[in-house]
Design a protein around this motif. Structure first.
Motif, mmCIF file in Angstrom:
data_model
loop_
_atom_site.group_PDB
_atom_site.id
_atom_site.type_symbol
_atom_site.label_atom_id
_atom_site.label_comp_id
_atom_site.label_asym_id
_atom_site.label_seq_id
_atom_site.Cartn_x
_atom_site.Cartn_y
_atom_site.Cartn_z
ATOM 1 N N VAL A 92 -13.771 -1.334 -6.500
ATOM 2 C CA VAL A 92 -13.504 -2.687 -7.001
ATOM 3 C C VAL A 92 -12.245 -2.654 -7.848
ATOM 4 C CG1 VAL A 92 -15.004 -2.415 -9.015
ATOM 5 C CG2 VAL A 92 -14.520 -4.690 -8.160
ATOM 6 N N GLY A 93 -11.441 -3.708 -7.733
ATOM 7 C CA GLY A 93 -10.210 -3.797 -8.509
ATOM 8 C C GLY A 93 -9.141 -2.894 -7.954
ATOM 9 N N LEU A 98 -4.757 2.328 -6.416
ATOM 10 C CA LEU A 98 -4.409 2.658 -7.794
ATOM 11 C C LEU A 98 -5.195 1.760 -8.728
ATOM 12 C CD1 LEU A 98 -0.540 2.963 -7.421
ATOM 13 C CD2 LEU A 98 -2.213 4.803 -7.516
ATOM 14 N N GLY A 99 -5.864 2.349 -9.688
ATOM 15 C CA GLY A 99 -6.637 1.586 -10.652
ATOM 16 C C GLY A 99 -7.973 1.114 -10.123
ATOM 17 N N THR A 100 -8.393 1.610 -8.966
ATOM 18 C CA THR A 100 -9.670 1.208 -8.396
ATOM 19 C C THR A 100 -10.806 1.885 -9.153
ATOM 20 O OG1 THR A 100 -8.652 1.010 -6.232
ATOM 21 C CG2 THR A 100 -11.043 1.144 -6.279
#
Length: 178
Positions: A92-93, A98-100
């Motif tokens: 998610v996100g 990157l930044g998941t």
């Protein structure tokens, strides 16, 4: 020179007649039977059924909520000791990986349906904010060992015991040594 040619012709005729004999006897593969080992320890092979789901098609599958908003994707599938699906790891996100954040949701929370022969749809009854707030899923190989945790805790304790006073906005004076 004619012997190898004659042998090849004989094998070709024997193979064709054996193949036609099998077709005449009605022996055909049975689709959908479970894979088992017979008395000769030879596997029985299974054909895919329309209701079967492939893990390779699940991983990367977008997940939508009830409002049909994409809120994540299936990053991995967790299997229990009995090799049944235990949970789904959902990314998610982030952007392009990157930044998941990865969270694990119970298999009952994700409803997977087949739209057509090639398309699956995964729906979960939550929103992106609830998934972001869930505890992060950490793979066993990525968890710090107990020794590293203890060592980093000791380092944090040692760094807090500094001879330099913390800056609190006040000044402290030390008495002169005699």
């Amino acid at each position: 020179m004619s012997r190898p040619l004659l042998a090849a012709a004989f094998l070709l005729v024997a193979g064709v007649s054996a193949g036609s004999a099998q077709d005449a006897s009605g022996l055909k593969p049975v689709p959908g039977t479970p894979a088992t080992l017979n008395n000769d320890l030879r596997p029985t092979f299974v054909a895919q059924e329309p209701s079967d789901l492939m893990a390779s098609k699940m991983i990367g599958q977008s997940i939508v909520n009830g409002a049909n908003e994409t809120i994540g994707s299936v990053a991995d599938i967790v299997l229990g000791p009995d090799l049944a699906v235990k949970s789904y790891v959902v990314g998610v996100g982030g952007f392009l990986g990157l930044g998941t954040k990865y969270v694990s949701v119970a298999k009952e929370a994700l409803q997977v349906t087949r739209v057509d022969d090639k398309t699956l749809k995964a729906v979960i009854n939550t929103d992106k904010d609830q998934l972001r707030a869930a505890p992060e899923y950490v793979y066993l190989g990525q968890q710090p060992s107990k020794a590293e945790t203890t060592k980093s805790g000791a380092q944090a304790t040692d760094t807090s015991k500094s001879d330099v006073p913390a800056s609190t906005g006040t000044t402290t004076t030390q008495p002169a040594q005699q």
